[in-house]
Scaffold this motif. Sequence first.
Motif, PDB file in Angstrom:
ATOM      1  N   THR A 175      23.262   5.519   5.689  1.00  0.00           N
ATOM      2  CA  THR A 175      23.935   5.074   4.475  1.00  0.00           C
ATOM      3  C   THR A 175      23.685   3.599   4.167  1.00  0.00           C
ATOM      4  N   ALA A 176      23.274   2.821   5.173  1.00  0.00           N
ATOM      5  CA  ALA A 176      23.027   1.394   4.955  1.00  0.00           C
ATOM      6  C   ALA A 176      21.561   1.082   4.672  1.00  0.00           C
ATOM      7  N   ALA A 177      20.712   2.095   4.492  1.00  0.00           N
ATOM      8  CA  ALA A 177      19.279   1.857   4.278  1.00  0.00           C
ATOM      9  C   ALA A 177      19.047   0.996   3.044  1.00  0.00           C
ATOM     10  N   HIS A 183      11.484   5.448   1.807  1.00  0.00           N
ATOM     11  CA  HIS A 183      11.593   6.501   2.812  1.00  0.00           C
ATOM     12  C   HIS A 183      11.418   7.886   2.177  1.00  0.00           C
ATOM     13  N   PHE A 184      12.048   8.086   1.021  1.00  0.00           N
ATOM     14  CA  PHE A 184      11.942   9.375   0.340  1.00  0.00           C
ATOM     15  C   PHE A 184      10.482   9.683   0.004  1.00  0.00           C
ATOM     16  N   SER A 185       9.780   8.700  -0.559  1.00  0.00           N
ATOM     17  CA  SER A 185       8.400   8.922  -0.990  1.00  0.00           C
ATOM     18  C   SER A 185       7.513   9.314   0.187  1.00  0.00           C
ATOM     19  N   LEU A 186       7.689   8.631   1.307  1.00  0.00           N
ATOM     20  CA  LEU A 186       6.883   8.942   2.483  1.00  0.00           C
ATOM     21  C   LEU A 186       7.234  10.312   3.045  1.00  0.00           C
ATOM     22  N   ALA A 187       8.519  10.618   3.151  1.00  0.00           N
ATOM     23  CA  ALA A 187       8.933  11.915   3.674  1.00  0.00           C
ATOM     24  C   ALA A 187       8.459  13.060   2.784  1.00  0.00           C
ATOM     25  N   GLU A 188       8.522  12.868   1.485  1.00  0.00           N
ATOM     26  CA  GLU A 188       8.061  13.904   0.550  1.00  0.00           C
ATOM     27  C   GLU A 188       6.580  14.205   0.754  1.00  0.00           C
ATOM     28  N   ALA A 189       5.781  13.150   0.934  1.00  0.00           N
ATOM     29  CA  ALA A 189       4.342  13.338   1.117  1.00  0.00           C
ATOM     30  C   ALA A 189       4.047  14.036   2.435  1.00  0.00           C
ATOM     31  N   ARG A 190       4.715  13.620   3.479  1.00  0.00           N
ATOM     32  CA  ARG A 190       4.463  14.207   4.800  1.00  0.00           C
ATOM     33  C   ARG A 190       4.944  15.651   4.905  1.00  0.00           C
ATOM     34  N   ALA A 191       6.067  15.942   4.256  1.00  0.00           N
ATOM     35  CA  ALA A 191       6.687  17.257   4.402  1.00  0.00           C
ATOM     36  C   ALA A 191       6.125  18.291   3.445  1.00  0.00           C
ATOM     37  N   GLY A 192       5.202  17.898   2.585  1.00  0.00           N
ATOM     38  CA  GLY A 192       4.606  18.851   1.665  1.00  0.00           C
ATOM     39  C   GLY A 192       5.482  19.212   0.481  1.00  0.00           C
ATOM     40  N   THR A 234      13.250  -7.477   6.194  1.00  0.00           N
ATOM     41  CA  THR A 234      14.207  -6.453   6.621  1.00  0.00           C
ATOM     42  C   THR A 234      13.719  -5.056   6.249  1.00  0.00           C
ATOM     43  N   ALA A 235      13.190  -4.930   5.039  1.00  0.00           N
ATOM     44  CA  ALA A 235      12.729  -3.622   4.569  1.00  0.00           C
ATOM     45  C   ALA A 235      11.558  -3.103   5.394  1.00  0.00           C
ATOM     46  N   LEU A 236      10.598  -3.979   5.718  1.00  0.00           N
ATOM     47  CA  LEU A 236       9.447  -3.543   6.505  1.00  0.00           C
ATOM     48  C   LEU A 236       9.877  -3.095   7.888  1.00  0.00           C
ATOM     49  N   ALA A 237      10.810  -3.824   8.507  1.00  0.00           N
ATOM     50  CA  ALA A 237      11.318  -3.417   9.817  1.00  0.00           C
ATOM     51  C   ALA A 237      12.027  -2.072   9.716  1.00  0.00           C
ATOM     52  N   GLU A 238      12.761  -1.876   8.642  1.00  0.00           N
ATOM     53  CA  GLU A 238      13.474  -0.610   8.448  1.00  0.00           C
ATOM     54  C   GLU A 238      12.507   0.553   8.244  1.00  0.00           C
ATOM     55  N   VAL A 239      11.450   0.332   7.468  1.00  0.00           N
ATOM     56  CA  VAL A 239      10.456   1.400   7.249  1.00  0.00           C
ATOM     57  C   VAL A 239       9.837   1.825   8.577  1.00  0.00           C
ATOM     58  N   TRP A 240       9.550   0.860   9.434  1.00  0.00           N
ATOM     59  CA  TRP A 240       9.017   1.202  10.753  1.00  0.00           C
ATOM     60  C   TRP A 240      10.028   2.038  11.550  1.00  0.00           C
ATOM     61  N   THR A 241      11.277   1.602  11.571  1.00  0.00           N
ATOM     62  CA  THR A 241      12.298   2.252  12.392  1.00  0.00           C
ATOM     63  C   THR A 241      12.638   3.654  11.903  1.00  0.00           C
TER      64      THR A 241
END
Length: 261
Positions: A175-177, A183-192, A234-241
Amino acid sequence: MHFTHVAIVMPAFNEVEGIRGFVDEVRENVRPLADRVTFHVADDRSTDATAQVFDDVDDVTVEVQPVNRGHGPTALAAYRAGLAAEPEVIVHVDGDGQFLGADFTRLLTAFGATGADVVHGVRDGRTDPWYRKALTASVGTLIAVAAGRRVPDVNTPLRAYRPDALRLLVDATPTAATVPHVHFSLAEARAGFAVRYLRVASIPRRGESTTGTMWGRGNGLSLPPKRLRSFARTALAEVWTLSLRPAAPLRGIRRPERVAR
């Protein structure tokens, strides 16, 4: 295609000058496409009257957040409010009104015609400062490498989602992202996910106040402000995590099975 219920969700901060006119414009364009249109505004503890501007409007619900948390957490709160309304489709847009109402008609028409899980509005003519455009481009390159394909406008705030697909993304994102749309864009691409892209106009923010908008406004500076530089780190560290490391929680998302009607 005609929809039974379209929910428009908006994070907002100090947008009293333009948000009501923006909602009116969106409603005018979306209403012919749906039996019911509702608006769900997550107000990030505005210091102006944003939270009260819709007191006399029946189809707009405003939820004032417990504390000021920034764009990402407030966008996620808006998404959760939209999901709770159980609509047929959820459209997200920022409350600063940087889109045209007519493009919502195009977005929903594309959503209905293509059977997509999500349609992204890809911004043309962005008026943001160069450093915000550069940040978006840099993150887009990173996501393209991780996903194996380019995602145009990886952080666009204008999106139309199937609720079951959106719920997977929201539930997997803390909830604090700070950058949920990345994150959504990357997950959508990976998950098909079935993702469609629609070019839309990007226009200047609809308010004149320097205290408005959750992202900051163009101010003629030649260098990015300190706040944005800190946010980028902060955002780049979060994307990695959350999205890139081998055990990242959003790596496990899989596209939901379509349920026959």
